[in-house]
Design a protein around this motif. Structure first.
Motif, short mmCIF file in Angstrom:
data_model
loop_
_atom_site.label_atom_id
_atom_site.label_comp_id
_atom_site.label_asym_id
_atom_site.label_seq_id
_atom_site.Cartn_x
_atom_site.Cartn_y
_atom_site.Cartn_z
N SER A 6 0.83 -1.04 0.09
CA SER A 6 -0.08 -0.06 -0.06
C SER A 6 0.72 1.27 0.03
O SER A 6 0.25 2.33 -0.28
CB SER A 6 -1.07 0.26 1.20
OG SER A 6 -1.82 -1.04 1.16
N TYR A 105 -9.78 4.35 -3.11
CA TYR A 105 -8.79 5.32 -2.71
C TYR A 105 -9.24 6.75 -3.46
O TYR A 105 -9.11 7.61 -2.72
CB TYR A 105 -7.40 4.96 -2.97
CG TYR A 105 -6.24 6.08 -2.59
CD1 TYR A 105 -5.74 5.96 -1.51
CD2 TYR A 105 -5.73 6.75 -3.59
CE1 TYR A 105 -5.23 7.25 -1.19
CE2 TYR A 105 -4.87 7.71 -3.48
CZ TYR A 105 -4.39 7.83 -2.15
OH TYR A 105 -3.56 9.05 -2.03
N THR A 108 -12.19 8.15 -1.63
CA THR A 108 -11.86 8.69 -0.26
C THR A 108 -11.07 9.96 -0.31
O THR A 108 -11.41 11.14 0.31
CB THR A 108 -11.00 7.72 0.64
OG1 THR A 108 -11.61 6.51 0.46
CG2 THR A 108 -10.43 8.04 2.04
N TRP A 220 -4.02 4.71 4.78
CA TRP A 220 -3.93 3.82 3.70
C TRP A 220 -2.78 2.81 3.58
O TRP A 220 -2.82 1.90 3.02
CB TRP A 220 -4.23 4.76 2.55
CG TRP A 220 -5.55 4.69 2.06
CD1 TRP A 220 -6.61 5.59 2.55
CD2 TRP A 220 -6.53 3.82 1.26
NE1 TRP A 220 -7.73 5.55 2.12
CE2 TRP A 220 -7.86 4.44 1.22
CE3 TRP A 220 -5.97 2.97 0.33
CZ2 TRP A 220 -9.00 3.97 0.34
CZ3 TRP A 220 -7.13 2.25 -0.41
CH2 TRP A 220 -8.35 2.76 -0.26
N ARG A 223 -2.98 -0.26 5.52
CA ARG A 223 -4.26 -1.19 5.40
C ARG A 223 -3.82 -2.83 5.16
O ARG A 223 -2.73 -2.87 4.65
CB ARG A 223 -4.99 -0.67 4.04
CG ARG A 223 -5.91 0.57 4.18
CD ARG A 223 -6.62 0.86 2.94
NE ARG A 223 -7.23 -0.53 2.18
CZ ARG A 223 -8.43 -0.31 1.79
NH1 ARG A 223 -9.31 0.66 2.40
NH2 ARG A 223 -9.03 -1.18 1.31
#
Length: 256
Positions: A6, A105, A108, A220, A223
């Motif tokens: 990530s 993503y 977000t 993120w 994750r």
């Protein structure tokens, strides 16, 4: 392994010098507001930029892992080139995972922009990042983002446990180095344009929001990867490394 999966998502947006963190007033995102915010999120997270970041991230991780981890260092010494096999096998798996989660993503990130910027401000940001100077800044900063601090932190943590928790400090160090180096690569006129933009109300607001945006990126970067990805990594990387070692052993036996 979470960092490997990530951290490539952490494409720098806050490239301008940061001011003292301040609490910015959030606003309510509306559906009419989201398309432009989504366009901005996509603009600063292109597929080309993402692939470049993944390549750098994997190279940095492999470099640290095959140096700091005793067993991997021994393997790399016994079989030179095995680190490249590791990276080349892992790259498409990581890209597949990032491609899968990128829409979430983007949403977000777009929601973050829509909450904190007015439609007019989003328009100003789009205009800047679409401009020749904005595009040059994104390219130069992304090109200088080496993930050295994140890579070292992740590998060091893996020496103690099976989990990685990328810190905001490590991300900030990597970003600061990339921002400084990226600005140096711009022409004098481009640097002036960046500084002028940084002095505008939207430029100053972007800097004030940097800590909150960085925390979003940190979350993120930590994750959990999907179970499917981990299974593919276990199978594909192991098979590729074993095949490489067996091929090297056959070459050595034939040369005797």
């Amino acid at each position: 392994m979470r960092a490997l999966v990530s951290a490539g998502l952490s494409v720098i947006l806050m490239a301008l010098p940061m001011s003292t963190p301040a609490q910015a007033k959030a606003q309510t995102a509306t559906e009419s507001h989201m398309p432009a915010a989504r366009e901005l999120a996509e603009l600063v997270n292109t597929a080309t930029t993402l692939e470049m970041q993944v390549n750098k991230m994997l190279a940095g991780m492999a470099g640290h892992a095959f140096t700091a981890d005793p067993s991997m260092a021994a393997l790399g010494e016994e079989y030179p080139g095995v680190d490249k096999v590791f990276v080349e096998t892992l790259r498409p798996l990581i890209m597949d995972e990032l491609t899968r989660i990128m829409p979430e993503y983007i949403e977000t990130t777009a929601a973050f922009f829509a909450r904190h910027y007015t439609p007019s401000e989003v328009g100003e940001l789009l205009s800047f990042w679409r401009s020749p100077t904005g595009r040059a800044l994104l390219q130069s900063v992304s090109g200088n983002l080496d993930y050295a601090s994140i890579s070292k932190e992740a590998v060091d943590q893996l020496q103690e446990s099976d989990t990685v928790d990328v810190s905001g400090e490590a991300m900030a160090k990597d970003r600061r180095r990339a921002a400084v180096a990226g600005l140096r690569e711009l022409t004098p006129e481009q640097r002036k344009a960046v500084m002028r933009f940084g002095m505008t109300p939207i430029g100053r607001k972007m800097a004030r929001l940097a800590p909150e945006k960085n925390e979003l990126e940190r979350q993120w970067a930590n994750r959990e990867p999907s179970a499917e990805l981990m299974a593919r990594i276990e199978e594909d990387v192991s098979q590729a490394v074993i095949a490489f070692i067996e091929a090297e052993d056959r070459k050595r036996a034939a040369a005797q």
